[in-house]
Design a protein around this motif. Structure first.
Motif, PDB file in Angstrom:
ATOM      1  N   ARG A 124      -1.328 -16.223 -68.670  1.00  0.00           N
ATOM      2  CA  ARG A 124      -1.498 -17.006 -67.436  1.00  0.00           C
ATOM      3  C   ARG A 124      -1.730 -16.065 -66.260  1.00  0.00           C
ATOM      4  N   VAL A 125      -2.965 -15.859 -65.915  1.00  0.00           N
ATOM      5  CA  VAL A 125      -3.341 -14.936 -64.854  1.00  0.00           C
ATOM      6  C   VAL A 125      -3.232 -15.632 -63.498  1.00  0.00           C
ATOM      7  N   ARG A 126      -2.692 -14.931 -62.527  1.00  0.00           N
ATOM      8  CA  ARG A 126      -2.674 -15.427 -61.158  1.00  0.00           C
ATOM      9  C   ARG A 126      -3.223 -14.347 -60.238  1.00  0.00           C
ATOM     10  N   HIS A 127      -3.711 -14.742 -59.085  1.00  0.00           N
ATOM     11  CA  HIS A 127      -4.288 -13.804 -58.127  1.00  0.00           C
ATOM     12  C   HIS A 127      -3.351 -13.622 -56.937  1.00  0.00           C
ATOM     13  N   ILE A 128      -3.161 -12.369 -56.521  1.00  0.00           N
ATOM     14  CA  ILE A 128      -2.362 -12.091 -55.338  1.00  0.00           C
ATOM     15  C   ILE A 128      -3.195 -11.311 -54.320  1.00  0.00           C
ATOM     16  N   ASP A 129      -2.760 -11.405 -53.059  1.00  0.00           N
ATOM     17  CA  ASP A 129      -3.405 -10.627 -52.010  1.00  0.00           C
ATOM     18  C   ASP A 129      -3.056  -9.150 -52.160  1.00  0.00           C
ATOM     19  N   LEU A 130      -3.906  -8.310 -51.623  1.00  0.00           N
ATOM     20  CA  LEU A 130      -3.604  -6.903 -51.433  1.00  0.00           C
ATOM     21  C   LEU A 130      -3.686  -6.577 -49.946  1.00  0.00           C
ATOM     22  N   LEU A 131      -3.078  -5.489 -49.545  1.00  0.00           N
ATOM     23  CA  LEU A 131      -3.317  -4.901 -48.234  1.00  0.00           C
ATOM     24  C   LEU A 131      -4.392  -3.838 -48.389  1.00  0.00           C
ATOM     25  N   ARG A 132      -5.218  -3.701 -47.364  1.00  0.00           N
ATOM     26  CA  ARG A 132      -6.154  -2.574 -47.362  1.00  0.00           C
ATOM     27  C   ARG A 132      -6.034  -1.850 -46.035  1.00  0.00           C
ATOM     28  N   ILE A 133      -5.821  -0.552 -46.103  1.00  0.00           N
ATOM     29  CA  ILE A 133      -5.694   0.260 -44.895  1.00  0.00           C
ATOM     30  C   ILE A 133      -6.931   1.138 -44.739  1.00  0.00           C
ATOM     31  N   HIS A 134      -7.543   1.077 -43.554  1.00  0.00           N
ATOM     32  CA  HIS A 134      -8.663   1.936 -43.201  1.00  0.00           C
ATOM     33  C   HIS A 134      -8.164   2.950 -42.177  1.00  0.00           C
ATOM     34  N   THR A 135      -8.475   4.206 -42.364  1.00  0.00           N
ATOM     35  CA  THR A 135      -8.097   5.247 -41.415  1.00  0.00           C
ATOM     36  C   THR A 135      -9.367   5.907 -40.899  1.00  0.00           C
ATOM     37  N   GLY A 136      -9.812   5.485 -39.713  1.00  0.00           N
ATOM     38  CA  GLY A 136     -11.065   5.951 -39.135  1.00  0.00           C
ATOM     39  C   GLY A 136     -12.016   4.781 -38.938  1.00  0.00           C
ATOM     40  N   GLN A 137     -13.132   5.032 -38.304  1.00  0.00           N
ATOM     41  CA  GLN A 137     -14.122   4.001 -38.050  1.00  0.00           C
ATOM     42  C   GLN A 137     -15.450   4.366 -38.690  1.00  0.00           C
ATOM     43  N   GLY A 138     -16.291   3.363 -38.863  1.00  0.00           N
ATOM     44  CA  GLY A 138     -17.605   3.602 -39.439  1.00  0.00           C
ATOM     45  C   GLY A 138     -17.644   3.279 -40.915  1.00  0.00           C
ATOM     46  N   PRO A 139     -18.847   3.232 -41.502  1.00  0.00           N
ATOM     47  CA  PRO A 139     -19.008   2.837 -42.909  1.00  0.00           C
ATOM     48  C   PRO A 139     -18.366   3.802 -43.888  1.00  0.00           C
ATOM     49  N   ASP A 140     -18.145   5.050 -43.482  1.00  0.00           N
ATOM     50  CA  ASP A 140     -17.563   6.037 -44.384  1.00  0.00           C
ATOM     51  C   ASP A 140     -16.058   6.218 -44.184  1.00  0.00           C
ATOM     52  N   ALA A 141     -15.450   5.364 -43.362  1.00  0.00           N
ATOM     53  CA  ALA A 141     -14.014   5.484 -43.117  1.00  0.00           C
ATOM     54  C   ALA A 141     -13.245   5.219 -44.405  1.00  0.00           C
ATOM     55  N   PRO A 142     -12.264   6.078 -44.721  1.00  0.00           N
ATOM     56  CA  PRO A 142     -11.505   5.888 -45.963  1.00  0.00           C
ATOM     57  C   PRO A 142     -10.798   4.532 -45.990  1.00  0.00           C
ATOM     58  N   GLY A 143     -10.788   3.911 -47.145  1.00  0.00           N
ATOM     59  CA  GLY A 143     -10.070   2.657 -47.334  1.00  0.00           C
ATOM     60  C   GLY A 143      -9.240   2.732 -48.599  1.00  0.00           C
ATOM     61  N   GLU A 144      -8.030   2.207 -48.553  1.00  0.00           N
ATOM     62  CA  GLU A 144      -7.139   2.279 -49.704  1.00  0.00           C
ATOM     63  C   GLU A 144      -6.333   0.992 -49.791  1.00  0.00           C
ATOM     64  N   TYR A 145      -6.064   0.564 -51.012  1.00  0.00           N
ATOM     65  CA  TYR A 145      -5.323  -0.676 -51.226  1.00  0.00           C
ATOM     66  C   TYR A 145      -3.834  -0.407 -51.416  1.00  0.00           C
ATOM     67  N   ALA A 146      -3.033  -1.362 -50.991  1.00  0.00           N
ATOM     68  CA  ALA A 146      -1.591  -1.358 -51.241  1.00  0.00           C
ATOM     69  C   ALA A 146      -1.212  -2.691 -51.856  1.00  0.00           C
ATOM     70  N   HIS A 147      -0.379  -2.663 -52.898  1.00  0.00           N
ATOM     71  CA  HIS A 147       0.046  -3.916 -53.513  1.00  0.00           C
ATOM     72  C   HIS A 147       1.284  -4.507 -52.833  1.00  0.00           C
TER      73      HIS A 147
END
Length: 299
Positions: A124-147
């Motif tokens: 029984r699969v369910r979907h949960i939200d994640l957090l995503r943190i961006h550090t910097g601006q622009g299309p190349d700004a790093p992005g990382e997920y947190a559960h």
């Protein structure tokens, strides 16, 4: 709506040098699934070789395509790597799960509904939200997920000091007291241009963290497209201590929830993401946002 799923493959990722006996737990899960499942997926054990390796292993497993379940036998930090690898893999049929084998295990403790092998068998699969943190601006700004959470201020500072010391309840308590006595607040520039000073900001996708603290009453909000913002504005240390004690005993109650939050750092600033400590430079634009229903999970 829950969807019953079967899997072509199950990849179990673990740290062979884990202090939480991850190798034995991974083998036990593999053997249990072989007995319990009514079908016969390819079940593989994947030990990690270094920090960050779980990201690559999970990305490779997900990118291979097909109905794949990727299990992290770890604590919150190891699971964070697996989640980020799965998100990078780009496979909508990839599903995540975690078996607790760390210190705090906040995510598994607060989101688990049944023994993991049983949950995999039920599918029984369910979907949960994640957090995503961006550090910097622009299309190349790093992005990382947190559960689970991203914390600035007191949270990562405490974590850094605990990592320097030895494990054990007494030594942990001593480290916390020592760090708290020296702790200094931090200042940021908010999106409206105002400069504000804080002792702690935690962006939380779960209601509990650090084994003891209840951050909010967000029990049923894992998939509402928002996260809770738990703020300790700068205050006398005795008030911070009382508030922390309140979190550990009665909980902090309802907290504001948002879909995104952004600010700019004024000095170099450490932060903690799912138990792992990182840092950003001074003058960095930081944006934390919800990734609604981004992660399919079992457990």
């Amino acid at each position: 709506m829950d969807i019953a799923r079967t899997f072509e493959s199950v990849v179990i990722i673990f740290n062979p040098n884990s202090s939480g006996d991850a190798p034995k737990l991974a083998e036990k899960l593999r053997d249990g699934l072989r007995e319990l499942l009514s079908y016969t997926p390819d079940i593989r054990l994947q030990p990690t070789g270094h920090a960050g390796h779980a990201v690559a292993l999970a990305r490779e497993a997900a990118a291979g395509g097909g109905e794949v379940l990727i299990v992290s036998v770890s604590g919150d930090g190891g699971y964070n790597e697996v989640v980020n690898g799965v998100m990078q893999g780009g496979n909508p049929d990839a599903v995540c799960a975690v078996m607790a084998a760390g210190n705090a295990n906040d995510h598994r403790r607060t989101t688990g509904t049944m023994p993991l092998a049983e949950a995999i068998a039920q599918g029984r699969v369910r979907h949960i939200d994640l957090l995503r943190i961006h550090t910097g601006q622009g299309p190349d700004a790093p992005g990382e997920y947190a559960h689970s959470y991203v914390g600035f201020g007191l949270t990562p500072v405490m974590a850094i000091d605990l990592e320097k010391g030895s494990k054990g309840a007494f030594r942990e308590m001593f480290s916390v007291v020592r760090t708290f006595s020296k702790f200094q607040p931090f200042a940021i520039r908010q999106s409206d241009g105002r400069r504000r000073k804080f002792d702690s900001i935690v962006f939380a996708n779960i209601a509990e963290m650090a084994k003891y603290a209840t951050l909010s009453d967000a029990d049923d909000k894992l998939s509402d497209g928002k996260f809770e913002v738990v703020i300790f504005p700068h205050m006398p240390k005795w008030r911070v201590l009382l508030k922390a004690l309140h979190a550990a005993t009665r909980g902090l109650g309802d907290q504001p929830s948002v879909g995104s939050y952004e600010f700019t750092t004024l000095k170099p600033l450490p932060y903690q993401i799912d138990g792992e400590v990182k840092s950003v430079d001074a003058g960095t634009f930081v944006k934390v946002e919800s990734a609604p229903a981004a992660l399919p999970i079992l457990g």
